[in-house]
Enzyme design. Structure first.
Site, PDB file in Angstrom:
ATOM      1  CE  LYS A  69      36.810  36.633  34.293  1.00 59.18           C
ATOM      2  NZ  LYS A  69      35.696  37.380  33.693  1.00 59.18           N
ATOM      3  CB  SER A  70      42.678  42.037  36.878  1.00 63.41           C
ATOM      4  OG  SER A  70      43.517  40.949  36.930  1.00 63.41           O
ATOM      5  N   GLY A  71      39.400  42.954  36.501  1.00 61.15           N
ATOM      6  CA  GLY A  71      38.626  44.180  36.281  1.00 61.15           C
ATOM      7  C   GLY A  71      38.826  44.721  34.872  1.00 61.15           C
ATOM      8  CB  THR A  72      39.614  42.958  31.700  1.00 57.50           C
ATOM      9  OG1 THR A  72      40.342  41.998  32.449  1.00 57.50           O
ATOM     10  CG2 THR A  72      40.295  43.278  30.392  1.00 57.50           C
ATOM     11  CD1 TRP A  74      34.777  50.130  35.930  1.00 57.19           C
ATOM     12  CD2 TRP A  74      35.926  49.265  37.657  1.00 57.19           C
ATOM     13  NE1 TRP A  74      34.713  51.030  36.969  1.00 57.19           N
ATOM     14  CE2 TRP A  74      35.408  50.518  38.038  1.00 57.19           C
ATOM     15  CE3 TRP A  74      36.673  48.535  38.579  1.00 57.19           C
ATOM     16  CZ2 TRP A  74      35.626  51.057  39.302  1.00 57.19           C
ATOM     17  CZ3 TRP A  74      36.889  49.068  39.834  1.00 57.19           C
ATOM     18  CH2 TRP A  74      36.377  50.308  40.191  1.00 57.19           C
ATOM     19  CG  HIS A 128      43.903  38.418  29.283  1.00 59.04           C
ATOM     20  ND1 HIS A 128      43.524  39.398  30.170  1.00 59.04           N
ATOM     21  CD2 HIS A 128      42.751  37.837  28.853  1.00 59.04           C
ATOM     22  CE1 HIS A 128      42.188  39.409  30.264  1.00 59.04           C
ATOM     23  NE2 HIS A 128      41.712  38.489  29.478  1.00 59.04           N
ATOM     24  NE  ARG A 150      38.762  41.721  41.961  1.00 56.75           N
ATOM     25  CZ  ARG A 150      37.563  41.245  41.643  1.00 56.75           C
ATOM     26  NH1 ARG A 150      37.401  40.600  40.504  1.00 56.75           N
ATOM     27  NH2 ARG A 150      36.552  41.421  42.452  1.00 56.75           N
ATOM     28  CB  SER A 158      36.389  36.999  40.045  1.00 59.31           C
ATOM     29  OG  SER A 158      35.773  37.532  38.913  1.00 59.31           O
ATOM     30  NE  ARG A 286      31.661  36.739  41.243  1.00 59.50           N
ATOM     31  CZ  ARG A 286      31.810  36.740  42.569  1.00 59.50           C
ATOM     32  NH1 ARG A 286      30.888  36.211  43.338  1.00 59.50           N
ATOM     33  NH2 ARG A 286      32.893  37.271  43.132  1.00 59.50           N
TER      34      ARG A 286
HETATM   35  P1  A3P Z   1      33.555  39.660  40.478  1.00 65.91           P
HETATM   36  O1  A3P Z   1      33.413  38.303  39.869  1.00 65.91           O
HETATM   37  O2  A3P Z   1      34.389  39.643  41.729  1.00 65.91           O
HETATM   38  O3  A3P Z   1      32.266  40.353  40.686  1.00 65.91           O
HETATM   39  P2  A3P Z   1      37.283  40.926  34.069  1.00 65.91           P
HETATM   40  O4  A3P Z   1      36.596  42.090  33.465  1.00 65.91           O
HETATM   41  O5  A3P Z   1      38.776  41.074  34.123  1.00 65.91           O
HETATM   42  O6  A3P Z   1      36.818  39.665  33.480  1.00 65.91           O
HETATM   43  O7  A3P Z   1      36.867  40.923  35.615  1.00 65.91           O
HETATM   44  C1  A3P Z   1      35.554  40.638  35.999  1.00 65.91           C
HETATM   45  C2  A3P Z   1      35.364  41.155  37.413  1.00 65.91           C
HETATM   46  O8  A3P Z   1      35.201  42.566  37.383  1.00 65.91           O
HETATM   47  C3  A3P Z   1      34.091  40.599  38.044  1.00 65.91           C
HETATM   48  O9  A3P Z   1      34.367  40.558  39.444  1.00 65.91           O
HETATM   49  C4  A3P Z   1      33.091  41.657  37.684  1.00 65.91           C
HETATM   50  O10 A3P Z   1      31.925  41.641  38.450  1.00 65.91           O
HETATM   51  C5  A3P Z   1      33.918  42.910  37.921  1.00 65.91           C
HETATM   52  N1  A3P Z   1      33.407  44.088  37.217  1.00 65.91           N
HETATM   53  C6  A3P Z   1      32.862  44.161  35.986  1.00 65.91           C
HETATM   54  N2  A3P Z   1      32.489  45.402  35.715  1.00 65.91           N
HETATM   55  C7  A3P Z   1      32.779  46.151  36.815  1.00 65.91           C
HETATM   56  C8  A3P Z   1      32.612  47.536  37.135  1.00 65.91           C
HETATM   57  N3  A3P Z   1      32.047  48.390  36.290  1.00 65.91           N
HETATM   58  N4  A3P Z   1      33.046  47.944  38.338  1.00 65.91           N
HETATM   59  C9  A3P Z   1      33.623  47.091  39.218  1.00 65.91           C
HETATM   60  N5  A3P Z   1      33.804  45.772  38.961  1.00 65.91           N
HETATM   61  C10 A3P Z   1      33.386  45.310  37.766  1.00 65.91           C
END
Ligand code: A3P
Length: 317
Positions: A69-72, A74, A128, A150, A158, A286
């Site tokens: 949930k750190s933005g993996t 993305w 991870h 994050r 998240s 999300r």
């Molecule tokens: P939120 O739940 O705050 O929206 P991970 O990829 O590590 O599982 O993290 C998921 C988080 O990254 C979620 O955050 C998700 O919405 C966000 N996320 C996914 N794709 C993204 C993107 N392209 N740009 C920014 N945030 C993104």
């Protein structure tokens, strides 16, 4: 103050992933105390296999490391698009039809399915794993490690949403306060979160050419600058010609939350992460915003998590 989330109860944060495990004891936690780390049982098998058998890391490899949930998702897309930009057009790109987790696998789950041939045919992988759990080969190879941090308040919110989303519909919704309690005690995948961060922060100070410590929030706030830094760090800097052609912006557009989350594959597709875990692709998208925690956490929760963060990171100041 009462926030959006206090509904029904559950026993433990570790219940989160049980619906996806065949075994009743579906996960192992090595310990939930500080300084040691928890894994789900499937990735744990992969971690052990990698530690014992993976000897083939290459200096050209790139490992993306995150706490969940750190933005993996993305950063997987950003790195994939940067590293493969000579191979694909932007109107016919694999990321338009393939979920990011299929383009860039998690090494620990890859290891379970490829235990006899651990050297992947890819130079970009994600994990991870905490720093202390990385196989020696990764540490000595000279490869690049990109670590994404994050804000733990957003990360926790998240994670809580994600856990509820992937949870069996027969189970009650997780109470935010209970999940929060566990998170603060260090119970999370790859956690305790703060120790995970400290491990890579220290490595980035010791080996700045090999370990990049980057932040989700920075990428959100100034994507142009930070995607440039990312490309430079992994050895794929944008040339002047590419800059003139707007390639950096094309990559950012391709990997934006709006673009990815609206793709058919990410709205309706499924992804298998390990033998028994099948998730909806949409569960990884999300909001993609910062400071959503303000809508969920009470003042007391904010003070508590900030205090833990301050205490755990004081040695880094
Ligand atoms: P939120 O739940 O705050 O929206 P991970 O990829 O590590 O599982 O993290 C998921 C988080 O990254 C979620 O955050 C998700 O919405 C966000 N996320 C996914 N794709 C993204 C993107 N392209 N740009 C920014 N945030 C993104």
């Amino acid at each position: 103050s009462k926030k959006k989330s206090d509904k029904t109860s559950t026993k433990s944060l570790w219940d989160w992933f049980l619906p996806f495990q065949k075994r009743k004891d579906g996960q192992v936690k090595i310990s939930i105390s500080t300084k040691v780390f928890g894994f789900l049982i499937n990735p744990l098998e992969g971690v052990i296999t990698l530690q014992q058998c993976f000897k083939e890391a290459q200096p050209t490899d790139v490992f993306l490391v995150t706490c969940p949930k750190s933005g993996t998702t993305w950063f997987k897309t950003l790195l994939f698009a940067i590293m493969n930009r000579d191979l694909y057009d932007y109107d016919d790109h694999p990321l338009l039809t393939t979920n990011p987790h299929a383009c860039v696998p998690f090494f620990e789950t890859y290891a379970i399915e490829n235990a006899t041939n651990l050297r992947p045919d890819l130079s970009l992988l994600a994990t991870h794993m905490p720093y202390t759990c990385l196989p020696d080969s990764i540490l000595v190879s000279g490869c690049r490690i990109v670590y994404v941090y994050r804000d733990p308040k957003d990360l926790f919110v998240s994670l809580w949403h994600f856990a509820n989303k992937i949870r069996s519909k027969e189970l009650p919704t997780l109470i935010l306060g209970e999940a929060f309690e566990q998170f603060c005690r260090g119970v999370s995948i790859g956690g305790p979160f703060w120790d995970h961060v400290v491990g890579y922060w220290k490595a980035s100070i010791e080996w700045p050419d090999r370990v990049l410590f980057t932040k989700y929030e920075d990428m959100k706030n100034d994507p142009q600058l930070h995607v440039k830094k990312l490309a430079q760090f992994i050895g794929y800097p944008f040339s002047i010609k590419e800059e003139n052609e707007g390639i950096r912006q094309k990559i950012l557009d391709l990997c934006s939350f709006e673009s990815l989350s609206n793709l058919e594959v990410n709205k309706n597709g499924l992804i298998r992460l390990g033998q028994d875990m099948v998730l909806e692709n949409k569960s990884f998208f999300r909001q993609g915003k910062i400071q959503d925690w303000k809508n969920y956490l009470t003042t007391e929760m904010v003070e508590r998590i900030d205090e833990i963060t301050k205490h755990k990171f004081k040695e880094l100041a």
